[in-house]
Scaffold this motif. Sequence first.
Motif, short mmCIF file in Angstrom:
data_model
loop_
_atom_site.label_atom_id
_atom_site.label_comp_id
_atom_site.label_asym_id
_atom_site.label_seq_id
_atom_site.Cartn_x
_atom_site.Cartn_y
_atom_site.Cartn_z
N SER A 862 0.87 -1.17 0.00
CA SER A 862 0.00 0.00 0.00
C SER A 862 0.91 1.23 0.00
O SER A 862 1.92 1.25 0.71
CB SER A 862 -0.90 -0.02 1.24
N GLN A 863 0.55 2.22 -0.79
CA GLN A 863 1.39 3.40 -0.91
C GLN A 863 0.58 4.67 -0.66
O GLN A 863 -0.49 4.85 -1.24
CB GLN A 863 2.02 3.47 -2.31
N GLY A 864 1.13 5.53 0.22
CA GLY A 864 0.53 6.86 0.40
C GLY A 864 -0.44 6.97 1.54
O GLY A 864 -0.91 8.07 1.84
N ASN A 865 -0.78 5.86 2.20
CA ASN A 865 -1.70 5.94 3.33
C ASN A 865 -0.95 6.32 4.59
O ASN A 865 0.26 6.12 4.71
CB ASN A 865 -2.43 4.62 3.53
N GLN A 866 -1.66 6.88 5.56
CA GLN A 866 -1.06 7.30 6.81
C GLN A 866 -1.82 6.68 7.99
O GLN A 866 -2.98 6.29 7.85
CB GLN A 866 -1.07 8.83 6.91
N LEU A 867 -1.16 6.61 9.11
CA LEU A 867 -1.78 6.16 10.35
C LEU A 867 -1.63 7.24 11.41
O LEU A 867 -0.64 7.99 11.43
CB LEU A 867 -1.13 4.88 10.86
N ARG A 923 2.23 15.63 14.51
CA ARG A 923 3.26 14.73 15.03
C ARG A 923 2.71 13.32 15.21
O ARG A 923 3.46 12.35 15.22
CB ARG A 923 3.77 15.23 16.37
N PHE A 924 1.40 13.21 15.38
CA PHE A 924 0.77 11.91 15.56
C PHE A 924 0.62 11.15 14.24
O PHE A 924 0.31 9.96 14.25
CB PHE A 924 -0.63 12.08 16.17
N VAL A 925 0.79 11.83 13.10
CA VAL A 925 0.52 11.22 11.80
C VAL A 925 1.83 10.70 11.19
O VAL A 925 2.82 11.42 11.14
CB VAL A 925 -0.14 12.23 10.84
N ALA A 926 1.80 9.46 10.73
CA ALA A 926 3.00 8.83 10.19
C ALA A 926 2.69 8.17 8.85
O ALA A 926 1.59 7.63 8.64
CB ALA A 926 3.56 7.79 11.16
N ASP A 927 3.65 8.19 7.96
CA ASP A 927 3.54 7.49 6.68
C ASP A 927 3.50 5.99 6.94
O ASP A 927 4.41 5.43 7.56
CB ASP A 927 4.74 7.85 5.80
N ALA A 928 2.44 5.34 6.48
CA ALA A 928 2.28 3.90 6.72
C ALA A 928 2.36 3.10 5.43
O ALA A 928 1.85 1.97 5.36
CB ALA A 928 0.96 3.63 7.43
N SER A 929 2.99 3.65 4.40
CA SER A 929 3.21 2.88 3.18
C SER A 929 4.01 1.63 3.51
O SER A 929 4.91 1.66 4.36
CB SER A 929 3.96 3.72 2.15
N PHE A 930 3.72 0.54 2.83
CA PHE A 930 4.42 -0.71 3.15
C PHE A 930 4.39 -1.65 1.97
O PHE A 930 3.55 -1.55 1.07
CB PHE A 930 3.79 -1.40 4.36
#
Length: 1011
Positions: A862-867, A923-930
């Motif tokens: 998955s590319q471009g999603n964030q957590l 600061r709570f948002v992180a790149d979750a691409s994997f």
Amino acid sequence: MLALFCTSFAFAQQVKGKVTGQNGEALVGVSVTIKGINRGTQSDADGSYKLDVPNNSTLVFSFVGYTPSEVAYTGQKEINVSLVLDDKLLSEIVVVGYGSQLKKNVTGAVQTIGSKEIKDIPVSQIGQKLQGQLAGVQINQTTGKPGQGMNIRIRGQLSVSAGSDPLYVIDGFPITGSIGAMNPDEIEDISILKDAASTSLYGSRAANGVVLITTKKGRSGTNVSFSTFAGIQEVPMRGRVKMLTAEEFAQFKKEYYTDAGQPVPAEFQDPSQYAGKNNDWYGALLRKAPVQSYNLTLTSNKEKSRTSFIGGVFNQQGVVINNEYKRYSLRMNSEYDISDKVKVGFNIAPQYVFDNTPRTDGDRGTGILFNALHTWPVMPIYEADGKTLTLFNRFPASTGNIFAYPNWVRAANELVNETTTLNLISNAYIAYQPIKGLTLKSSFNVEMNRNKFFFFNPSTATSAINVAIPTTAVSIRQNFENLTWLNENLATYAKSIKDHSFEILGGFTQQRFRAEGTRIQADTYADDRLPTIQGAININRGGTQSNVQEWALTSLLSRLTYNYKGKYLFTASVRRDGSSRFGSNNRWGTFPSVSAGWVISDENFLKSIPKISFAKLRTSYGVVGNNNIGNYTPYALINNTVNAVFGNTVAPGAVVTTLANNNLGWETTKQFDLGLDLGLFNDRITFVYDYYNKRTTNLLYSVQIAQEAGFSNFNDNIGEIKFWGHEFSLNTKNTTGKLKWSTNANISFNRNKVIALADGIDRVYGTFHITKVGYPFGQFYGHIAQGVYLNAEDLKNSPQVPGRSVVGSIKLTDQNGDGIITNGGDFDDRVIMGNPFPKFTYGITNNFSYGNFDASIIGSGSQGNQLLVRHIYSTANLDGVFNMVEGVKYRFRSVDNPGKGMYGTTVGGGNVTGIERDWMNSRFVADASFFTIKNVTIGYTIPKPNKVFKSARIYTSVQQLYIFTKYWGGPNPETSAQGDGNGDGGNLSPGVDLSNYPVPRTYTIGINLNF
């Protein structure tokens, strides 16, 4: 060689003939070649050909969609050949709604995957087997709990409150539950219906797509097979949240008090005393755990009967201590030919599941994994003897310890959280063919579910935070059972007249559902060893309840499929649903669709291009619905537990709690699809593309109304969401010699945007999200962080939070330019700060074989999603009341030591640090691409092992081999959770990481035996 070639053709004789199909029809454009020699011709419009053929040679006849035929030439003057359809290609049967079609004739967006493609992925759930293998189908494993956590979304479909799960249909029966507990070994193939043309025959339940599952039937002859695998699971170190060790935590506490100009508590004056004495509370909850599976399959196909029997036992110990999942399943499918015209069938599939999972998932004070993550590492897990678990921490309040920390290992071991489930799916049918081409079929289907849940919290443990031990013992007993039955009556007539073929389907169905549930909560036990209802001093009336849920659905359906010469295709269908879930003035809904296809490769202008073996254009348009609006939503509901006081007398009473809406109906999705199916180089390369555009209207939403009405909300159908996307699938046979290598790759781009909500409402808030007109669903909402105030001048010249911002504290963006940072209200500076939805998802599978060896590698990404890394509101709490992530070592400490800008100063207490912690920010948002290597399998088939076995194969595999990601918030970039730990957050609040149950890496070895 040239001389030999010339000599051979010197004695060539002309051969002529005709090539026909298996029904006697002339085949145009058949390739007729001489084997081993680059010479040939094609059949003409009458199927005729002529070719000079040398003596002692072989003619090869090949045509797309048909099995090639070879004929030895021994001097014949005429060679006529009849080709048969290739069962593995265009004659492949694809299961669609209420029937099946030739793959060549399918006009909708349907993707099928067979059991052979996923057989050697040793997991508990079918969703795990499908990850990365289907275009347009996003499957995330949000939690590693055995038997749970698979989030399936077809084409990104979602709703405000009506659910987004697809409809699951098992052997033609639309079930009411999920497929999470289904034994994957029972499955023969799975069809995913993605567009409205494919799903419209399921009407008001089809907006989220349909998953058709066909179970194994009797095969030719009698076959017995046994398969088993066993493995070990573990949680890799990669991705685990890096927390402060005991020594590092003590050093932080020492610096905290020093920076604040306060005396350092004795416990932290010498951090080195904790060297080598770290208490890893999170790690203490994990273990290496075994997993085992056993499946026995018997199939029989006699002249007038076909039977299959599948029995399975699955046992998975979770990687969290005291977690166990067991599943026992049986399935028997039988069909009998009573006569040439009458056929009957019976299927029955009972299943028993036992699940004991500690309360692992959830927010602070709910999930023990989250609780363990932020528990002080200086607090001992065991007493001085190294064996006895502690009860709770003993650090004094003077150290900043304002919370009571129970022992989470004790909580995992002693809390009982058991669920036992008994499921039964059964169906029976009778089919009658009064005349050729006409089939009348009536079926009766039953689904039963009985679920028992028992929770017991003894006085010696708790999953809550800041609760001293001993605590009040609590028990919860919950029984739930439901029964669904479905009667379907269908008539199908198929006929071919010369070049015209058509099939007409008509039917009438009835389905009814009833569920009953009871819940009893009791507390205050004299003895934890007797957690019976009678043993409790108190029955908690607020936690004790019962309920009944019912719905009914009556439907009419019809479909026409037509093709001309097998290359001009047309399908039209309609379903009309009458549902008890809809308002009395809006009881019936109609769901039509049309689709068309053109097999371009059958046209003469493409037959001259041999590189194009198959090409088909598809297009469709249709309307489907989502009826997951609740069973009693249209009605005025009454609360009959309200008491009234008349003088000195208390009398029971009732009060209306919601307004009725007799016009309330289903959510409606209108969808357009355009697709291309392409085969190149005799289908050595196949390609599928789909574009879709759909709009969902009449969203179920609780609209605010004037208080004068006596109610605050009113359920209504409002709003509109737009969805669109592109899907690409590519299959290639890279090598076809002794080494065979094939690749299956897919990539999907799904988008959504809110077009409208209710009148006067342009946004809906989730937990940390906003759904706003003009933007995608469920966007992360908060402040944009710009680091920290580096010095006095920076503070003076920057917008501030009045009375709270200081040098070193978090610096937020002033979005409205008023010079003040505001959280909420009319001058709110919060904005959309992230997106949980990916730009694209993709998967790739490579299969290899060499001799008796085979291997496969499956990956998905998955590319471009964030957590949203929610746990850092605790694990980066700069007041030091919890353990913290390793990154706080690089916080702001002074103008000369500003750190790395991620975390601010600890000086000033909650008035300063609370902004950074409690005001949701970027600061709570992180790149979750994997990209995850989901499965690697290597197998060996033993050739003719002995007289007992027809075949034997052994294999070894690894699941969750490695995750390539920059995500720093935890081990699982696919996670999504809600605060109570009982779901994935829903559509309004997706993509939140609360340190859920980790997904383990599993090493397995298995064997498949056929007798």
